[in-house]
Each structure stands twice: as structure tokens, then as C-alpha cells.
Design an enzyme around this catalytic site. Structure first.
Site, PDB file in Angstrom:
ATOM      1  N   LYS A  41       0.658  -1.570  -0.141  1.00  0.00           N
ATOM      2  CA  LYS A  41      -0.315  -0.282  -0.217  1.00  0.00           C
ATOM      3  C   LYS A  41       0.818   1.375  -0.007  1.00  0.00           C
ATOM      4  O   LYS A  41       1.038   2.454  -0.638  1.00  0.00           O
ATOM      5  CB  LYS A  41      -0.665  -0.235   1.116  1.00  0.00           C
TER       6      LYS A  41
ATOM      7  N   CYS B  51     -18.326   4.265   6.672  1.00  0.00           N
ATOM      8  CA  CYS B  51     -19.028   2.983   6.356  1.00  0.00           C
ATOM      9  C   CYS B  51     -17.468   2.950   7.567  1.00  0.00           C
ATOM     10  O   CYS B  51     -16.570   1.963   7.276  1.00  0.00           O
ATOM     11  CB  CYS B  51     -18.484   2.667   5.596  1.00  0.00           C
TER      12      CYS B  51
ATOM     13  N   CYS C 223     -25.390   2.997   8.439  1.00  0.00           N
ATOM     14  CA  CYS C 223     -26.124   2.686   7.290  1.00  0.00           C
ATOM     15  C   CYS C 223     -27.300   3.723   7.112  1.00  0.00           C
ATOM     16  O   CYS C 223     -27.619   4.014   6.177  1.00  0.00           O
ATOM     17  CB  CYS C 223     -26.620   1.432   7.295  1.00  0.00           C
TER      18      CYS C 223
ATOM     19  N   CYS D 206     -26.839   6.295   5.393  1.00  0.00           N
ATOM     20  CA  CYS D 206     -25.369   5.694   3.835  1.00  0.00           C
ATOM     21  C   CYS D 206     -27.001   5.792   2.947  1.00  0.00           C
ATOM     22  O   CYS D 206     -27.597   5.665   2.043  1.00  0.00           O
ATOM     23  CB  CYS D 206     -24.948   4.586   3.578  1.00  0.00           C
TER      24      CYS D 206
ATOM     25  N   CYS E  53     -26.807  -2.192  -0.372  1.00  0.00           N
ATOM     26  CA  CYS E  53     -24.977  -3.059  -0.220  1.00  0.00           C
ATOM     27  C   CYS E  53     -25.446  -4.210   0.695  1.00  0.00           C
ATOM     28  O   CYS E  53     -26.559  -4.048   1.869  1.00  0.00           O
ATOM     29  CB  CYS E  53     -24.292  -1.594   1.341  1.00  0.00           C
TER      30      CYS E  53
END
Length: 304
Positions: free
Chosen positions: A212, A282, A289, A292, A298
Site C-alpha cells: 500500500k 462506513c 448505514c 448512507c 449494499c
């Protein structure tokens, strides 16, 4: 007839008419028994001729649309997640304010923009090494303290371990990072003239540098998109949205799964987008949620 004449006559008969020259109008004498057999064999045996090799050309008639056009190779269908494009649009909308910690404390904001290019690249790499298992706010604070001392390869090598530890504390695993920073800085000075490598393979070979960090270093320090940088936020969200063909167990496994289908022009954007989304909405525990835009799309939200 005397004896001499008899011998001459006998010799002429044995030679036959072929012995002398053939006169005009004379018919050729019939062949002997051996010659007749040879002639018969020649006349009846087939003549063997060498056949010339021929090339067989097969032409296929194409459809009207293909005539005059270059045929294109068949495209193999690539797996992609259901509703991913709408999910991405929704995440962009939720991240439009750019007010997550990563947006003003991430690696792009931790180096000295007025420093020489080589020093800037070194500071980018150092901030990435500090950021592992550490919140952006803590990393930014450690980088600010290091820069106040003059953050270069030489200055780090001249700083004793105890002082360096105090400057970077309380980043995660700070004792190990003191060791890695010193080792990596020595390698950069000896092998790269104080600069950082320009390839992922060489970057991940440095102590304390993972995939990363390497991909982010390539993007921020060198301006090259070498792959998708996947941290814990990207790993978590990709699995919750089912953006991987099967569940993945590590960030590196998630990176490989995402790169199989996600268009390359989105690779640079996806890290910062999902990291900020993971910091604000998230969340690892008790995700928001209800707030969201992807709640209905999802798969993970359906199970909560």
C-alpha cells in the site's frame, strides 16, 4: 567351298543384318528375344512423374459488416459487481465536501512542498511509513515535529534512536518504526543518493515499506499510478459492497481482486475516496448505514 570361305559365311550369319550399315529403304530388323521383352516392359510400365506440391487456400466469406473492416479479437466478458457504478456515484456524492481527515491530513499534505524534489519524495515515503496502523491526525503531528528538525536523509541518520522515538511517538509500533526508518534511510543514502526508488519492487524491498505504501509513494512522489493502494478502510468497504468476486482476507488480496475488474482510470481515485468514506460513514464498528446513500444497494447493510 573351301574352309576359309565357310568360316567367313558362318561369321556373317552370326552377326546378322545389324552388323553392317543400313541402306536406304531398308526396314529395321526385328528385335531379338531379350530386346523384345525389354521393350514390352517399357511400353507397359507406367511413367512416374514428380507431382508439384499445391497449396490449398480456403477463404471464408464474412458478413456484410465485416467486409472491408479489420476483424477485432473476441472480448472475454469480465466479472464486475452488481450496481457498482451507482454505488460509486453515491460515494462520490457523500464525499463531495472533502472534509474527512484524509482530505487535509493525508500523505499529500504531510511533506514540505517548498523542499527540493528529492527531499519531498523522501518525506512522502517517511509519512507513509509512519501512517501504518496510525490515524491521520497522529501521523500529521509526527511529521510536523520531524520537519521542524529539518527532515532529510542526513538529518534522520544524525538523530539518535531515543530522540527519533520521542519525535514520532505516539504513532503505532513506534519502536519498530524507529528501526525501519533508520535502516531505510541508510539504504537510500548508499544506493539511491538520498532519493527513493521509482518502482514498486524496489520500494517494497525497503524495511518497513508494504505494498500500500509503495503504490501511494509511486502516485504521490513520482506521479505514476502503479496499482490500487488498499488499506484497512478500502479492504473493509470492498468486502461490504461485494466488490470482490469472493471474500478476501487481506488488503493485498483485495488489491488483486479489485484490479481484475475496476477500470484503470479509477485506480488513483479509489483510495482517497474509500478511505474518507470509511472514516466518516462506513465505520469499522457500528457503520452509519441509515445515513448512507448505498443502504438499499449494499449487501452488508441488508444483513444488519
Amino acid at each position: 567351298m573351301n574352309a576359309l570361305s565357310a568360316r567367313m559365311l558362318t561369321r556373317n550369319r552370326s552377326l546378322g543384318p545389324r552388323a553392317g550399315p543400313r541402306g536406304c529403304g531398308e526396314e529395321p530388323a526385328p528385335p531379338g528375344r531379350g530386346e523384345a521383352a525389354a521393350e514390352a516392359r517399357k511400353s507397359h510400365s507406367p511413367v512416374k512423374r514428380r507431382r508439384k506440391a499445391q497449396r490449398l487456400c480456403v477463404a471464408y466469406e464474412g458478413s456484410d459488416s465485416e467486409k472491408g473492416e479489420k476483424a477485432e479479437p473476441l472480448k472475454v466478458p469480465v466479472w464486475e459487481p452488481q450496481d457498482w457504478q451507482q454505488q460509486l456515484v453515491n460515494i462520490r456524492a457523500m464525499r463531495s465536501e472533502k472534509d474527512a481527515p484524509v482530505d487535509h491530513l493525508g500523505v499529500e499534505h504531510c511533506y514540505d512542498s517548498s523542499a527540493p524534489p528529492k527531499v519531498r519524495r523522501y518525506q512522502v515515503l517517511l509519512s507513509l511509513m509512519l501512517s501504518s496502523q496510525t490515524k491521520d491526525q497522529v501521523t500529521a503531528g509526527a511529521m510536523q515535529r520531524l520537519r521542524a528538525q529539518g527532515l532529510t536523509v542526513d538529518s534522520i541518520l544524525q538523530t539518535d534512536d531515543a530522540t527519533l522515538g520521542k519525535l514520532i511517538y505516539p504513532v503505532g509500533f513506534w519502536r519498530s518504526k524507529v528501526k525501519y526508518i533508520k535502516q531505510t534511510s541508510t539504504i537510500l543514502q548508499q544506493r539511491y543518493g538520498g532519493d527513493i526508488p521509482a518502482s514498486v519492487a524496489e520500494l517494497v524491498a525497503l524495511p518497513g515499506v508494504g505494498p500500500k505504501m509503495a503504490h501511494l509513494a509511486m502516485a504521490v512522489a513520482w506521479g505514476t499510478v502503479s496499482g490500487i493502494a488498499v488499506d484497512t478502510h478500502v479492504h473493509r468497504i470492498a468486502n461490504r459492497l461485494r466488490w470482490t468476486k469472493k471474500a478476501t482476507k487481506s488488503p493485498e488480496e483485495t488489491r488483486a481482486a479489485l484490479e481484475e475488474w475496476l477500470p484503470r482510470e479509477l485506480w488513483h481515485e479509489i483510495n482517497g475516496l474509500l478511505v474518507g468514506f470509511g472514516q466518516q460513514t462506513c465505520l469499522p464498528v457500528r457503520p452509519r448505514c441509515q445515513a448512507c446513500l448505498n443502504q438499499a444497494l449494499c449487501p452488508a447493510a441488508q444483513g444488519l
